[in-house]
Each structure stands twice: as structure tokens, then as C-alpha cells.
Scaffold this motif. Structure first.
Motif, mmCIF file in Angstrom:
data_model
loop_
_atom_site.group_PDB
_atom_site.id
_atom_site.type_symbol
_atom_site.label_atom_id
_atom_site.label_comp_id
_atom_site.label_asym_id
_atom_site.label_seq_id
_atom_site.Cartn_x
_atom_site.Cartn_y
_atom_site.Cartn_z
ATOM 1 N N ASN A 126 0.826 -1.219 0.000
ATOM 2 C CA ASN A 126 0.000 0.000 0.000
ATOM 3 C C ASN A 126 0.858 1.266 0.000
ATOM 4 O O ASN A 126 0.716 2.139 0.845
ATOM 5 C CB ASN A 126 -0.940 0.003 1.225
ATOM 6 N N TYR A 134 1.423 3.060 3.894
ATOM 7 C CA TYR A 134 0.731 4.346 4.006
ATOM 8 C C TYR A 134 0.399 4.653 5.457
ATOM 9 O O TYR A 134 0.723 5.713 5.980
ATOM 10 C CB TYR A 134 -0.534 4.334 3.144
ATOM 11 N N GLN A 135 -0.221 3.654 6.098
ATOM 12 C CA GLN A 135 -0.616 3.905 7.484
ATOM 13 C C GLN A 135 0.588 4.094 8.383
ATOM 14 O O GLN A 135 0.577 4.934 9.289
ATOM 15 C CB GLN A 135 -1.476 2.748 7.989
HETATM 16 C C1 LIG Z 1 -3.766 2.448 1.898
HETATM 17 O O1 LIG Z 1 -3.460 3.729 1.404
HETATM 18 C C2 LIG Z 1 -4.572 4.573 1.272
HETATM 19 C C3 LIG Z 1 -4.082 5.860 0.672
HETATM 20 O O2 LIG Z 1 -3.481 5.623 -0.546
HETATM 21 C C4 LIG Z 1 -5.225 4.807 2.603
HETATM 22 O O3 LIG Z 1 -6.372 5.602 2.458
HETATM 23 C C5 LIG Z 1 -5.580 3.481 3.246
HETATM 24 O O4 LIG Z 1 -6.051 3.687 4.543
HETATM 25 C C6 LIG Z 1 -4.388 2.588 3.294
HETATM 26 N N1 LIG Z 1 -4.668 1.326 3.912
HETATM 27 C C7 LIG Z 1 -5.579 0.463 3.502
HETATM 28 C C8 LIG Z 1 -5.683 -0.799 4.297
HETATM 29 O O5 LIG Z 1 -6.268 0.643 2.528
#
Ligand SMILES: *[C@@H]1O[C@H](CO)[C@@H](O)[C@H](O)[C@H]1NC(C)=O
Ligand SMILES: *[C@@H]1O[C@H](CO)[C@@H](O)[C@H](O)[C@H]1NC(C)=O
Ligand SMILES: *[C@@H]1O[C@H](CO)[C@@H](O)[C@H](O)[C@H]1NC(C)=O
Length: 879
Positions: free
Chosen positions: A186, A479-480
Motif C-alpha cells: 500500500n 501508508y498507514q
Molecule cells: C492504503 O493507502 C490509502 C491511501 O493511498 C489509505 O487511504 C488506506 O487507509 C491505506 N490502507 C488500507 C488498508 O487501505
């Protein structure tokens, strides 16, 4: 005069940088024993100088240990009688786990020499030649993803927005998983925000890094690089199978350049520290862990003791010292981040708590999940696993850069997970360089996303997070994690609490009445104890045990915290037939993070009920808590050689003897640990209302039934409490120490340099050819990746920890795993120590492309697993 001193200092710097910068005289392991002597240099270099003078021609000065002011490497002719002073150096049975030797007292003839040694030397450490093993799964065939067009949209989007035209980007499912959406790191959201890891360097401590590969060249950091195997500053892969480090580097920092794919932090830098391609000793290993401390932020390590399910091995003390130095002095004192692969011995029933690198509190242990989000059977579990990230399994692998300007589609094992994590940590550090090494661990635990919650025997921990021995705190979501880290404020400095060794001396015998016996022992820690050590909240917990057993693999050890969280410290390992038990072995757990530490810590030792011949004698144990200080201003610098249990007892004694209220050892009561400014989920459910929390406070800490005498400590000597700040920040260069004796040292050094230069000229090149393959080997996973991980899952399920009920019975799944064990053993036998070639032989040097022809037939298997036959052929990106 002043001028000439300065000039001399410059000369010394200059000479040292060209003479050994880090280069060292060629070693002659056949004829000499090597060892490190630690001198007390607080009063200058007198000890060192006189030692060298008095022992000239006997103990020969070799060079200073890289990164240490007071450690020097010496050698002695193996046939010289003074070897005796080095204790049991020549004995094969010596336990070299920490490499520390005792000096043997001699009388008569050699007494004077012995005294000279004992008077000036603080510690002595043997340097036994060894070879570390890569976490290296064997792969057999290539397989590409069957991409359904509509699913490719996220890939196309990223490719367009970021102008990525690298042909295998489309195959890099760990970055964007089109087939199984959600099963990737991610990262794209970060890339869209311009976060690419700029300014951060990850050192790949491995078998080299293909510097000339255009896919890596632009991101190569030469300053942080060194080749300890070839003794040059250019860590190029030189052996036919030196592809491991290059593939790992590609996962982090493969350049966006139209070749292969891209790294997860493709504007960060990578350096190469080459140690796996030949014989080294603990001195190079220690140096590697702190090489380029001012340049390298992260050290990515995909290697360790053999994952054969029967090895119990920890870094030697000098290597541990180096890691302590790394976390104290690296990244401008914020601390280097060490990332270790959890290990590939899952199919052998191996556990990362039997590996002292992964279970070090200074390393972040990373396990693996595959492209379907499943646990691959090879990935080792244990209570030291912090997080997991993607790697091979279920028939897919990691696609990355390879040697010979090629790409590979078959990188895998936990070897591939660790650098992926390191790449994500580069992103994290690039947005918040203020994080300390411990902050990075907090951020990891608190931002990870639990996966497969019905599988991993998750427990709710004091952090109000779920923890699993298989998955740690979950998978890394780049990302998180980065968003979380952006707002993270530094935690207070580290402190620690060592309990006394608790004597147990209870046995499980052959007597049938002992069949299901569980030996329990409790260490109670009360608030006063903790306050004495300025201890607020738990981070890491370690448990050191002495357990005798005729069959180590059938001994189980678990720890239950006051909060009720269970750490399975020793799990059954059916291949581990050792009769040596656990001698001062230290386990580690990150599952108790966030607990107060106060209350009853219970250890349980038991034997595998399905093994009836086992006898166990649980002698004693010690609990160590590492965590946050109450009062940051009173924080100390950790010294791995100190007996902090004794220090605590002394403080207590002092407190008792001087009951004046305003005596200083009592840190004043802080009613409320400062709540951290923001939204940390760290607000744990207050442990106070946990039912099992026993609020019973024993007012008198030390008068407990457990004998407070200090037990076989790992460190025999109580070092005087020297001021802890003997290391100066940023001085990982040689001869920049600020000690008062610097000047004298400099003069001495010039002398040594001359000696060494002379030695180098007198040395016949290539005199050290001896290999010791028997202790180390490649980690092989036969064909593991060609079935879905779920299959492995099944046997894992059977023998996995069932925390609610009884301890697990791993033997149930023996049939299945035996088969793979056999296969593995067979594979292993085909090229074990005896049949492995001498890699230094010219025929293995890679300098052209026809090395296939040159390899002798017995390497067929190895070669198959290597990239040589199987490099990924770039396919057109389908659109
Ligand atoms: C993945 O990244 C996005 C932003 O690109 C974010 O909104 C999201 O919370 C992140 N995690 C998951 C599990 O989707
Ligand atoms: C070591 O000592 C032996 C016997 O004294 C001698 O023959 C040999 O040359 C010495 N080796 C080295 C490397 O000094
Ligand atoms: C890092 O710390 C410095 C001062 O300690 C502060 O000015 C800066 O804003 C911090 N940066 C981040 C990203 O928190």
C-alpha cells in the motif's frame, strides 16, 4: 608544536584511511589465533602501548577494531605456548556463543606474562573463523502473474502518474497487487504525495551489491559500503551465487529508469556491506553492524544462524556491543535501525527465538506473508516477531533486480521480507527523521494491520493491539505506517529492570507421574522495584534461562505476564536433539509492550508429552524488562556488560541505609506519565481494571524467598561504574576519540601503521584459505513455494500454539513435515560443507557471462536455485 600535533593528527588520519580505512591485514587462520583485547583507555593508551611492547613477537598487534576506541585485534602463532593464557581457545568444545574467553590463571613459568595480561586488559574475545548463512530459499521455476486486464487499472494509474516505465513494474505485486487486491504494501498513496525515501540510506549487509547495475547505480551510496570478504570499498558480487544482496537492494531502491521494476522507496539510497561470501570472524561481523554509522540509517540483514530447526546460536558479545553502539550512536544518536529476517526454518519447526540476532531487542524481526496474504510455511514465528510483510508463497515470488543487469522473478523467503520492510522504514524516516530506533519499533507495533485473525492465535496486548507469534502486530501498511510516524513524538529514553536470578531447581523426570508436569516459577516485581530503576512502561522483555535437558527440542518455555499476555518462548523443535539444554540462553518477547511490568511474571517449563524420554531440570531464570523511563533526565546509557541486578540491589541498599527522605536514589513520584500529545492508540485499556492483575504490593522488594544472590551472570566482572559516555557521538572514524590519551595513541598508532605496512608487504597473498563450513550452511527450502501456503497452513494449524488450552503438540504433523525434512536433508546433503567449492577459487569469480560452463557438476543444484538460469525475461506490460 601545536602545529605539528595537528599535522601529526592529520597524518594519522590519512595514513589510517589509506592503510586500513577499514582494510585489515590478510588473516592467516591456519597458523594463527586471532582475538580482541579490550583495554582501559580512560587514562590514555599506556596499557595498550606497554602491552604491545612487552608482548612483542608473541601477541602481535594487528589493527584497531573498526568503530571501537578501546578494542584492538591481536594474533598469536597457534603453536606458541602463551596461547594458554587465552584460556580454552584451542578447545573445540568451548561454547563460543558470546566468544568471551576467561583468562586462565597460570603459575610458574608464565606467571609474569599472565599478570601483564590480566592487569591491562579488560576483556578478551576470541575470533573464530566462521561463515554466516543467507536466508536463501531454493526456487525451481518461474511463474508470472496472470493479470486480468480490468484489475490492472491501479498499476496503469501509478505508471502514468509517476511515469514509471519499468517493464516488470507490472509484475511487482508486492507494490500493487492486481490479482489479490489489498495484498500489497500500500505504498502508492505515499508516492503520489512525493514520499520516496529521499535522504535515507539502507545498508544491505549481505553478499554484495551489484554497483554497476544501472538499476541500482544511481541510488548506490559508496560511503556506507565496504566489502569485508575482499577487503575493498567496492562490495561487488564476485562469486557465482552472490545475487542475494543485489536482489534485496532492488526491493528497496531499484531506480525508476525503464529497467526491471522499482524499489518501494526508489529515491532512497542503498549501500552494500559484504560479509556473507567467505570466512569472517566476529570482528568483521561487529564492524559490519556499525560500518558507516554516520551514513547508513538502516541495516537490512537477511541472514543468521542456520534455520535447520536444531541450531541455538546468538551473536558473539562483540557483535552485540556493536549493535548497542549502533542504536546509541547511529543516525546522530537517534539510533540505527536493524532489520532482521525472522528465518526460513518454519518447515523444520524452527523458531526465531532460538536465533540471537532476531531475538535481540535492538533488531526489528520481520516475518513473511505471501501474495494471497497467507502465512508461508517457511516463515519462522516467535515472540520476537514485530511485523510481517510480503514475500514468496502460494506460487508467487518477489520480482526485483538481479545481478548481470537482469531482473528476477523468484526472490523469496523471509530474506525478501526484511528488505521490503527496510525500504518502508526508509519512507518512514524520510518523513520523520526524528524517530529513535525505539520510536521506529513503537510505530511498527502501533500502525501494523493484523492479518488472518482467525489463524495467528492473536492476543490482545496492553497496547490494545492484537499480537500473534506468527504475524507479530500484523502486516506493514506503508501508508498507514508513514502517516502514523509523521505525527509520532519521541518516547522518553530507555531504561531497564533486571530481576535477580531466581533459583528453581525443579525437575521433570521419567517418572510417569511427571508426564504432564509443568514447572512454574514466579518473579514478582513491585512498583518500588521499578521506580528504583526509573522504569515506567515495558517495551521488550527478555528471559534468560538455565535448563538442562537430554532433548532440548522437547522443552517448552512460556512466559505469562501480569497483564495476562502469554509469550511462547521455546516451542518444541522435533529436529533439535541436542542434549545441551539452554545454558544462559536469552529469549525475547515484544508481546508485553505497554505493560506496567508490575506484578507476577510466571514462567512455565514443560516437556513435550509425546516424547517420553525427556528429562528436564529447570535450574534458574532471570527476567529483564526494557522500557521507558519515568524521568527522562535520569536516563542512563545502556552498557551490555553491566550487571543491573546488582546495581539495583546496591541502590536499594543505599536507600535502606540512608532513609533520609531527600536522598537522591528515589525518583520523585510522578503522578501521571505525561500523556503524549496526540492520538496514539497507545492509550491502552488501563491494566488496572484487568481482572487478573493482582494489585498486591509487596512493600519489601528484596526479602522475597528467591535468593537475591547474583547468579551465574553472563558478565562475570562488575565493571566499575565508569561514566557511561566514553563514546562520543559520530566518532565512528578511527582516531577521533576525545580521550585524553589521544595524542599518545596517535604516536603509538603511527608505529603500528608502519609495522602493519611492513607486515602487509611480507605477507604472502592468499594464505588464509581455510573454510569452516560445518557450522554454517545455506538455508534451503525445497520447492516450498509451489503449493498454496494454505497447505502449509494446515500443518501449522495443527501444531500452532493453542493459547487457550494446553500447550501444543507439534508432533501431530510429523508425517507431513518429515517428508519435507527428508527432502530438505537430501538437498542439503547434496552440497553440504564437504562438497561446497572453495569460492575463492578463480573459477567462481564472476567477471563474464559464461560462468555456467565453469561450474563443476556438483553445483548444479545450487545453480538452479540461483538466478543464473532463471532470470526474469522482461515481458511487455500488457495494457
Ligand atoms: C492504503 O493507502 C490509502 C491511501 O493511498 C489509505 O487511504 C488506506 O487507509 C491505506 N490502507 C488500507 C488498508 O487501505
Ligand atoms: C609459529 O611457530 C612455529 C614453531 O615455533 C614456527 O615454525 C612457525 O614458523 C611460526 N609461524 C608463524 C606464522 O610465525
Ligand atoms: C524534529 O525535531 C526538531 C527539533 O527537535 C523539530 O524542529 C522538528 O520539527 C522535528 N521534525 C519532525 C518531523 O517532527
Amino acid at each position: 608544536m601545536l602545529f605539528s600535533i595537528t599535522k601529526l593528527a592529520i597524518l594519522v588520519q590519512f595514513l589510517s584511511s589509506i592503510t586500513w580505512g577499514y582494510s585489515m591485514p590478510k588473516r592467516d587462520y591456519d597458523n594463527k589465533n586471532y582475538f580482541i583485547l579490550e583495554f582501559d583507555t580512560s587514562k590514555g593508551s599506556k596499557n595498550l602501548n606497554s602491552f604491545i611492547k612487552e608482548n612483542k613477537g608473541i601477541y602481535n598487534f594487528e589493527h584497531q577494531l573498526y568503530g571501537f576506541d578501546d578494542h584492538y585485534i591481536f594474533s598469536i602463532n597457534k603453536s606458541h605456548p602463551y596461547n594458554d593464557f587465552l584460556g580454552n581457545y584451542n578447545s573445540d568444545t568451548i561454547n563460543h556463543d558470546d566468544g568471551n574467553l576467561k583468562l586462565l590463571k597460570r603459575s610458574g613459568e608464565y606467571e609474569a606474562q599472565y599478570d601483564s595480561l590480566i592487569n591491562s586488559v579488560k576483556s578478551i574475545h576470541s575470533l573464530k573463523p566462521k561463515k554466516l548463512s543467507k536466508r536463501l530459499p531454493i526456487q525451481i521455476e518461474d511463474r508470472s502473474i496472470d493479470i486480468v486486464d480490468s484489475a490492472q487499472k491501479p498499476i496503469k494509474d501509478a505508471s502514468e502518474k509517476l511515469d514509471i516505465n519499468d517493464p516488470t513494474f507490472i509484475e511487482q505485486w508486492h507494490l500493487i497487487n492486481a490479482m489479490n487486491p489489498g495484498n500489497d504494501v500500500n505504498v502508492t498513496g505515499l508516492w503520489y504525495e512525493g514520499i520516496f525515501g529521499e535522504g535515507i540510506t539502507s545498508a544491505i549487509v549481505d553478499d554484495g551489491l551489484d554497483v554497476d547495475n544501472p538499476d541500482l547505480n544511481e541510488n548506490f551510496n559508496a560511503k556506507g559500503s565496504w566489502d569485508f570478504n575482499s577487503n575493498t570499498n567496492f562490495p561487488k558480487p564476485r562469486l557465482f551465487d552472490d545475487y542475494h544482496g543485489t536482489r534485496c537492494a532492488g526491493e528497496i531502491a531499484a531506480v525508476k529508469n525503464g529497467q526491471c521494476g522499482v524499489g518501494v522507496s526508489y529515491k532512497s539510497k542503498v549501500s552494500g556491506i559484504r560479509i556473507l561470501s567467505g570466512t569472517i570472524t566476529a570482528s568483521e561481523e561487529a564492524a559490519a553492524m556499525i560500518y558507516g554509522l554516520d551514513v547508513n540509517d538502516i541495516y537490512s540483514c537477511s541472514w543468521g544462524p542456520t534455520d535447520d530447526g536444531r541450531t541455538l546460536s546468538a551473536p558473539e558479545l562483540i557483535v552485540k556491543k556493536a549493535m548497542v553502539k549502533g542504536v546509541q550512536k547511529g543516525r546522530k544518536d537517534k539510533g540505527s535501525v536493524y532489520v532482521f529476517a525472522s528465518g526460513n526454518g518454519g518447515r523444520n519447526g524452527d523458531s526465531c527465538n532460538f536465533d540471537g540476532y532476531t531475538n535481540s531487542i535492538f533488531s526489528i524481526t520481520v516475518g513473511a506473508i505471501d501474495y494471497k496474504g497467507l502465512h508461508p510455511a517457511y516463515a519462522e514465528a516467535c515472540s520476537a516477531v514485530m511485523v510481517v510483510t510480503y514475500s514468496s508463497g502460494s506460487g508467487e515470488h518477489i520480482h526485483t533486480t538481479d545481478i548481470h543487469d537482469k531482473c528476477t522473478a523468484i526472490h523469496g523467503g523471509t530474506s525478501a521480507a526484511a528488505p521490503l520492510a527496510a525500504g518502508i522504514y526508509s519512507l518512514v524516516l524520510s518523513v520523520n527523521p526524528n524517530l529513535t530506533w525505539r520510536d521506529v519499533q513503537y510505530v511498527s507495533a502501533l500502525s501494523a494491520v493484523p492479518v488472518n485473525e482467525d489463524d495467528g492465535n492473536y492476543q490482545i496486548t496492553a497496547l490494545d493491539r492484537k499480537y500473534s507469534h506468527k504475524y507479530g502486530y500484523g502486516k506493514i501498511d506503508a501508508y498507514q505506517m508513514v502517516k502514523f510516524a509523521e505525527k509520532w513524538q519521541n518516547v522518553k529514553p530507555q531504561t531497564w529492570f533486571y530481576s535477580d536470578f531466581k533459583e528453581v531447581n525443579e525437575a521433570i523426570t521419567k517418572d510417569p507421574s511427571d508426564d504432564n508436569k509443568v514447572i512454574k516459577s514466579v518473579i514478582n516485581i513491585n512498583k518500588e522495584d521499578l521506580k528504583l530503576m526509573n522504569f515506567d512502561k515495558v517495551e521488550h522483555v527478555t528471559v534468560t534461562v538455565n535448563i538442562e535437558s537430554k532433548l532440548r527440542g522437547a522443552v517448552g518455555v512460556r512466559l505469562i505476564s501480569p497483564f495476562g499476555v502469554i509469550s511462547d518462548l521455546a516451542t518444541f523443535r522435533h529436529l533439535d536433539k541436542s542434549g545441551q539444554g539452554f545454558a544462559d540462553w536469552t529469549f525475547m518477547s515484544v508481546a508485553h509492550w505497554g505493560e506496567t511490568g508490575e506484578g507476577d511474571w510466571t514462567i512455565e517449563v514443560f516437556s513435550d508429552p509425546e516424547v517420553d524420554i525427556n528429562e528436564v531440570n529447570f535450574k534458574n531464570w532471570q527476567l529483564r524488562l526494557f522500557g521507558q523511563t519515568i524521568d527522562a533526565d535520569k536516563a542512563e546509557t545502556y552498557d551490555i556488560t553491566k550487571d543491573y541486578a546488582k546495581i539495583r540491589r546496591d541502590k536499594l541498599e543505599e536507600l535502606k541505609n540512608k532513609p533520609k527522605p531527600e536522598e537522591k536514589p528515589k525518583p520523585e513520584e510522578k503522578p501521571e506519565e505525561k500523556p503524549k500529545p496526540e492520538d496514539k492508540p497507545e492509550e491502552k485499556p488501563k491494566p488496572e481494571d484487568k481482572p487478573e492483575e493482582k494489585p498486591e504490593e509487596k512493600p519489601k522488594p528484596e526479602e522475597k524467598p528467591d535468593k537475591p544472590e547474583d547468579k551465574p551472570e553472563d558478565k562475570p566482572e562488575d565493571k566499575p561504574d565508569t561514566p557511561e559516555d566514553t563514546d562520543e557521538p559520530g566518532q565512528n572514524k578511527q582516531y577521533t576519540n576525545d580521550h585524553t590519551g589521544q595524542y599518545f595513541m596517535a604516536i603509538a598508532v603511527v608505529g603500528f601503521i608502519i609495522v602493519i605496512i611492513m607486515m602487509r608487504y611480507h605477507k604472502t597473498p592468499g594464505s588464509s584459505r581455510r573454510r569452516r563450513r560445518e557450522e554454517y550452511e545455506f538455508d534451503i527450502i525445497p520447492g516450498e513455494d509451489y503449493s498454496d501456503s494454505e497447505e502449509g497452513e494446515d500443518d501449522d494449524d495443527e501444531d500452532s500454539l493453542d493459547l487457550g488450552n494446553d500447550r501444543r503438540a507439534p508432533n501431530k504433523s510429523n508425517n507431513q513435515s518429515r517428508n519435507s525434512d527428508e527432502a530438505r536433508d537430501r538437498l542439503f546433503d547434496e552440497f553440504n560443507a564437504e562438497t561446497l567449492p572453495d569460492y575463492e577459487d578463480d573459477m567462481f569469480i564472476i567477471d563474464d557471462d559464461d560462468e555456467h560452463a565453469k561450474n563443476p557438476p556438483q553445483d548444479q543444484k545450487l545453480q538452479e536455485g540461483s538466478t543464473l538460469g532463471s532470470s526474469y525475461k522482461p515481458t511487455e506490460a500488457k495494457s
